[in-house]
Design a protein around this motif. Structure first.
Motif, PDB file in Angstrom:
ATOM      1  N   PRO A 142       0.800  -1.302   0.029  1.00  0.00           N
ATOM      2  CA  PRO A 142       0.128   0.065   0.059  1.00  0.00           C
ATOM      3  C   PRO A 142       0.812   1.185   0.018  1.00  0.00           C
ATOM      4  CG  PRO A 142       0.183  -1.014   2.247  1.00  0.00           C
ATOM      5  CD  PRO A 142       0.787  -1.910   1.369  1.00  0.00           C
ATOM      6  N   GLY A 143       0.387   2.381  -0.474  1.00  0.00           N
ATOM      7  CA  GLY A 143       1.327   3.687  -0.333  1.00  0.00           C
ATOM      8  C   GLY A 143       1.878   3.649  -1.711  1.00  0.00           C
ATOM      9  N   ALA A 144       2.920   2.845  -1.837  1.00  0.00           N
ATOM     10  CA  ALA A 144       3.747   2.966  -3.280  1.00  0.00           C
ATOM     11  C   ALA A 144       4.215   1.535  -3.242  1.00  0.00           C
ATOM     12  CB  ALA A 144       4.912   3.611  -2.986  1.00  0.00           C
ATOM     13  N   ASP A 145       3.921   0.911  -4.481  1.00  0.00           N
ATOM     14  CA  ASP A 145       4.456  -0.524  -4.850  1.00  0.00           C
ATOM     15  C   ASP A 145       5.902  -0.716  -4.395  1.00  0.00           C
ATOM     16  OD1 ASP A 145       5.419   0.073  -7.142  1.00  0.00           O
ATOM     17  OD2 ASP A 145       3.739  -0.538  -8.168  1.00  0.00           O
ATOM     18  N   GLY A 146       6.227  -2.037  -4.768  1.00  0.00           N
ATOM     19  CA  GLY A 146       7.848  -2.257  -4.616  1.00  0.00           C
ATOM     20  C   GLY A 146       8.525  -1.849  -5.888  1.00  0.00           C
ATOM     21  N   TRP A 147       8.277  -1.844  -6.803  1.00  0.00           N
ATOM     22  CA  TRP A 147       8.714  -1.062  -7.871  1.00  0.00           C
ATOM     23  C   TRP A 147       9.302   0.065  -7.683  1.00  0.00           C
ATOM     24  CZ3 TRP A 147       9.861  -5.859  -9.871  1.00  0.00           C
ATOM     25  CH2 TRP A 147       8.645  -6.613 -10.072  1.00  0.00           C
ATOM     26  N   GLN A 148       8.199   0.973  -7.260  1.00  0.00           N
ATOM     27  CA  GLN A 148       8.493   2.475  -6.954  1.00  0.00           C
ATOM     28  C   GLN A 148       9.379   2.653  -6.121  1.00  0.00           C
ATOM     29  OE1 GLN A 148       4.904   4.987  -6.284  1.00  0.00           O
ATOM     30  NE2 GLN A 148       6.125   6.575  -5.427  1.00  0.00           N
ATOM     31  N   VAL A 149       9.237   1.696  -4.900  1.00  0.00           N
ATOM     32  CA  VAL A 149      10.215   1.783  -3.671  1.00  0.00           C
ATOM     33  C   VAL A 149      11.693   1.372  -4.155  1.00  0.00           C
ATOM     34  CG1 VAL A 149      10.942   0.773  -1.477  1.00  0.00           C
ATOM     35  CG2 VAL A 149       8.617   1.128  -2.060  1.00  0.00           C
ATOM     36  N   CYS A 150      11.943   0.269  -4.947  1.00  0.00           N
ATOM     37  CA  CYS A 150      13.225  -0.028  -5.684  1.00  0.00           C
ATOM     38  C   CYS A 150      13.767   1.277  -6.342  1.00  0.00           C
ATOM     39  CB  CYS A 150      13.062  -1.151  -6.318  1.00  0.00           C
ATOM     40  SG  CYS A 150      14.401  -1.653  -7.179  1.00  0.00           S
ATOM     41  N   ARG A 151      12.681   1.898  -7.287  1.00  0.00           N
ATOM     42  CA  ARG A 151      13.610   3.111  -7.913  1.00  0.00           C
ATOM     43  C   ARG A 151      14.066   4.046  -7.091  1.00  0.00           C
ATOM     44  NH1 ARG A 151       8.388   2.095 -10.790  1.00  0.00           N
ATOM     45  NH2 ARG A 151       8.537   1.278 -12.859  1.00  0.00           N
ATOM     46  N   GLU A 152      13.175   4.423  -6.184  1.00  0.00           N
ATOM     47  CA  GLU A 152      13.525   5.532  -5.295  1.00  0.00           C
ATOM     48  C   GLU A 152      15.010   4.928  -4.559  1.00  0.00           C
ATOM     49  OE1 GLU A 152      12.008   8.271  -4.312  1.00  0.00           O
ATOM     50  OE2 GLU A 152      10.268   8.243  -5.383  1.00  0.00           O
ATOM     51  N   ILE A 153      15.131   4.198  -4.113  1.00  0.00           N
ATOM     52  CA  ILE A 153      16.307   3.482  -3.405  1.00  0.00           C
ATOM     53  C   ILE A 153      17.227   3.723  -4.323  1.00  0.00           C
ATOM     54  CG2 ILE A 153      17.647   1.572  -2.291  1.00  0.00           C
ATOM     55  CD1 ILE A 153      14.809   0.795  -1.214  1.00  0.00           C
TER      56      ILE A 153
END
Length: 228
Positions: free
Chosen positions: A59-70
């Motif tokens: 929820p909030g932001a999916d794993g793909w988005q989190v991976c990109r941010e990191i």
């Protein structure tokens, strides 16, 4: 002073997070569990983990988005977790810079083993200061910088590692599977399109007609870094 290796576990399933935390702490890791993608990005900055275990469906932001941010700010290892076992999801995870991909359900002991293996590879890369130099091309894998014609180029970590590996073995041909194993660090069974995608992006950024080197396709086999 706390010298424990820190693991950030991001999954919306509280039971899975708790199970991972118990196994990791038993092995001496310090663990922080987060259940929301947006909060995970914030936690990454404050917790400063050594490795991230990241679920895709959040929820909030999916794993793909989190991976990109990191990946915009760090090259630390990321292991993706997902109930999706399709080749497309694995390829996308690799393309975004994940270091490993585990399909649910999984054995906790296997996850711990994979975390340790990925950390070993990462620590080896950090210690191993290396640079490959050609005319108008400097690839530094110790600080992840790339210069072409004296200009600093921004490339994702996996693209740089792929170029570094090929350039470290000039005129030697590698299959896509060999490149996946050498650069991504684990056997990847299935669609190897991720190599083609990375090669295409690299060529767009670094190649020109006046260079005496190029990343060349060897049809029916794979790729090589050709030096003329």
């Amino acid at each position: 002073m706390n010298n424990k290796t820190k693991v950030l576990v991001i999954d919306d399933d509280v039971n899975i997070c708790e199970l991972i935390r118990l196994y990791m702490e038993k092995e001496g890791f310090e663990v922080l569990t987060i259940y929301n993608g947006i909060k995970a990005i914030e936690a990454f900055k404050t917790f400063a983990p050594n490795i991230v275990v990241l679920d895709i469906m959040l929820p909030g932001a999916d794993g793909w988005q989190v991976c990109r941010e990191i990946r915009q700010v760090s090259n630390i290892p990321i292991i993706m977790l997902s109930a999706k076992g399709e080749t497309f999801d694995k390829v996308l995870g690799l393309e975004l810079g994940a270091d490993d991909y585990i399909v649910k359900p999984f054995e906790s002991k296997e996850l711990v083993a994979r975390v340790k293996a990925v950390l070993r590879r990462y620590e080896h890369k950090e210690i191993d200061v290396k640079e490959v130099v050609y005319p108008n091309l400097v690839i530094n894998k110790s600080n992840y910088t790339l210069k072409v014609n004296g200009t600093d180029m921004e490339v994702p970590p996996k693209e740089l590692e792929l170029l570094y590996f090929l350039a470290s073995n000039p005129n030697k041909v590698f299959t896509r599977d060999q490149l996946l194993e050498q650069v991504w660090g684990f056997d990847f069974y299935g669609d190897s399109r991720t190599v083609d995608v990375h090669i295409k992006r690299l060529r767009e950024k670094i190649e020109s007609e006046d260079q005496n080197w190029q990343v060349k396709t060897v049809w029916g086999v794979g790729y090589k870094f050709e030096v003329k």
